[in-house]
Design a protein around this motif. Structure first.
Motif, PDB file in Angstrom:
ATOM      1  N   UNK A  83      -2.276  -7.160 -15.223  1.00 29.70           N
ATOM      2  CA  UNK A  83      -2.515  -6.468 -16.487  1.00 29.70           C
ATOM      3  C   UNK A  83      -3.878  -5.807 -16.374  1.00 29.70           C
ATOM      4  N   UNK A  84      -3.868  -4.484 -16.271  1.00 29.27           N
ATOM      5  CA  UNK A  84      -5.104  -3.723 -16.097  1.00 29.27           C
ATOM      6  C   UNK A  84      -5.511  -3.167 -17.456  1.00 29.27           C
ATOM      7  N   UNK A  85      -6.645  -3.672 -17.984  1.00 27.14           N
ATOM      8  CA  UNK A  85      -7.095  -3.236 -19.311  1.00 27.14           C
ATOM      9  C   UNK A  85      -8.572  -2.859 -19.306  1.00 27.14           C
ATOM     10  N   UNK A  86      -9.164  -2.702 -18.103  1.00 28.12           N
ATOM     11  CA  UNK A  86     -10.527  -2.185 -18.009  1.00 28.12           C
ATOM     12  C   UNK A  86     -10.640  -1.339 -16.747  1.00 28.12           C
ATOM     13  N   UNK A  87     -11.647  -0.466 -16.722  1.00 32.26           N
ATOM     14  CA  UNK A  87     -11.827   0.455 -15.609  1.00 32.26           C
ATOM     15  C   UNK A  87     -12.047  -0.279 -14.288  1.00 32.26           C
ATOM     16  N   UNK A  98      -4.266 -11.434 -14.647  1.00 35.90           N
ATOM     17  CA  UNK A  98      -4.156 -11.103 -16.063  1.00 35.90           C
ATOM     18  C   UNK A  98      -5.305 -11.792 -16.799  1.00 35.90           C
ATOM     19  N   UNK A  99      -6.351 -11.035 -17.110  1.00 35.00           N
ATOM     20  CA  UNK A  99      -6.559  -9.602 -16.844  1.00 35.00           C
ATOM     21  C   UNK A  99      -6.904  -9.350 -15.375  1.00 35.00           C
ATOM     22  N   UNK A 100      -6.649  -8.136 -14.932  1.00 36.30           N
ATOM     23  CA  UNK A 100      -6.883  -7.788 -13.523  1.00 36.30           C
ATOM     24  C   UNK A 100      -8.365  -7.864 -13.182  1.00 36.30           C
ATOM     25  N   UNK A 101      -8.640  -8.362 -11.975  1.00 36.12           N
ATOM     26  CA  UNK A 101     -10.016  -8.431 -11.470  1.00 36.12           C
ATOM     27  C   UNK A 101      -9.996  -8.088  -9.979  1.00 36.12           C
ATOM     28  N   UNK A 102     -11.117  -7.629  -9.488  1.00 36.75           N
ATOM     29  CA  UNK A 102     -11.241  -7.199  -8.099  1.00 36.75           C
ATOM     30  C   UNK A 102     -11.286  -8.407  -7.161  1.00 36.75           C
ATOM     31  N   UNK A 103     -10.495  -8.347  -6.092  1.00 34.57           N
ATOM     32  CA  UNK A 103     -10.564  -9.416  -5.092  1.00 34.57           C
ATOM     33  C   UNK A 103     -10.983  -8.897  -3.726  1.00 34.57           C
ATOM     34  N   UNK A 104     -10.855  -7.606  -3.498  1.00 32.14           N
ATOM     35  CA  UNK A 104     -11.247  -7.029  -2.206  1.00 32.14           C
ATOM     36  C   UNK A 104     -11.863  -5.661  -2.420  1.00 32.14           C
TER      37      UNK A 104
END
Length: 104
Positions: A83-87, A98-104
């Motif tokens: 779920x992508x809800x921020x830039x 959820x929410x999406x976060x950077x892993x790489x």
């Protein structure tokens, strides 16, 4: 696939990877060489007119939802069911969860 208008794909999507449901707001902006998998949604948030802007060479995984006036930089990979809800303004990274976060 349901797209309210063809404006969203004016620049071009290189790959629709499966038959099945894909929902794209007609005002969303999608870059070149973007790959969309089954059950993805690229939509406005609630009654807002703000829609996603997706860069070139992005990959949107199975079941991912991209909501609201967010921006994805070039080469962003969105994991399955994210779920992508921020830039995400960093290029060539992977975001998941959820929410999406950077892993790489």
């Amino acid at each position: 696939m349901y797209i309210r208008t063809q404006r969203a794909l004016a620049v071009g999507v290189s790959g629709i990877k499966h038959l099945g449901f894909i929902l794209i707001n007609g005002n969303a902006r999608i870059g070149k060489d973007v790959t969309l998998h089954i059950h993805t949604a690229i939509v406005a948030k609630g009654n807002s007119d703000e829609v996603p802007i997706i860069g070139h060479r992005c990959v949107i995984g199975v079941g991912a939802t991209i909501v609201g006036g967010i921006r994805l930089a070039d080469g962003v990979r969105v994991g399955a069911n994210a779920l992508v809800c921020k830039d995400e303004l960093h290029e060539d990274v992977t975001i998941v969860g959820n929410p999406a976060r950077r892993i790489m």
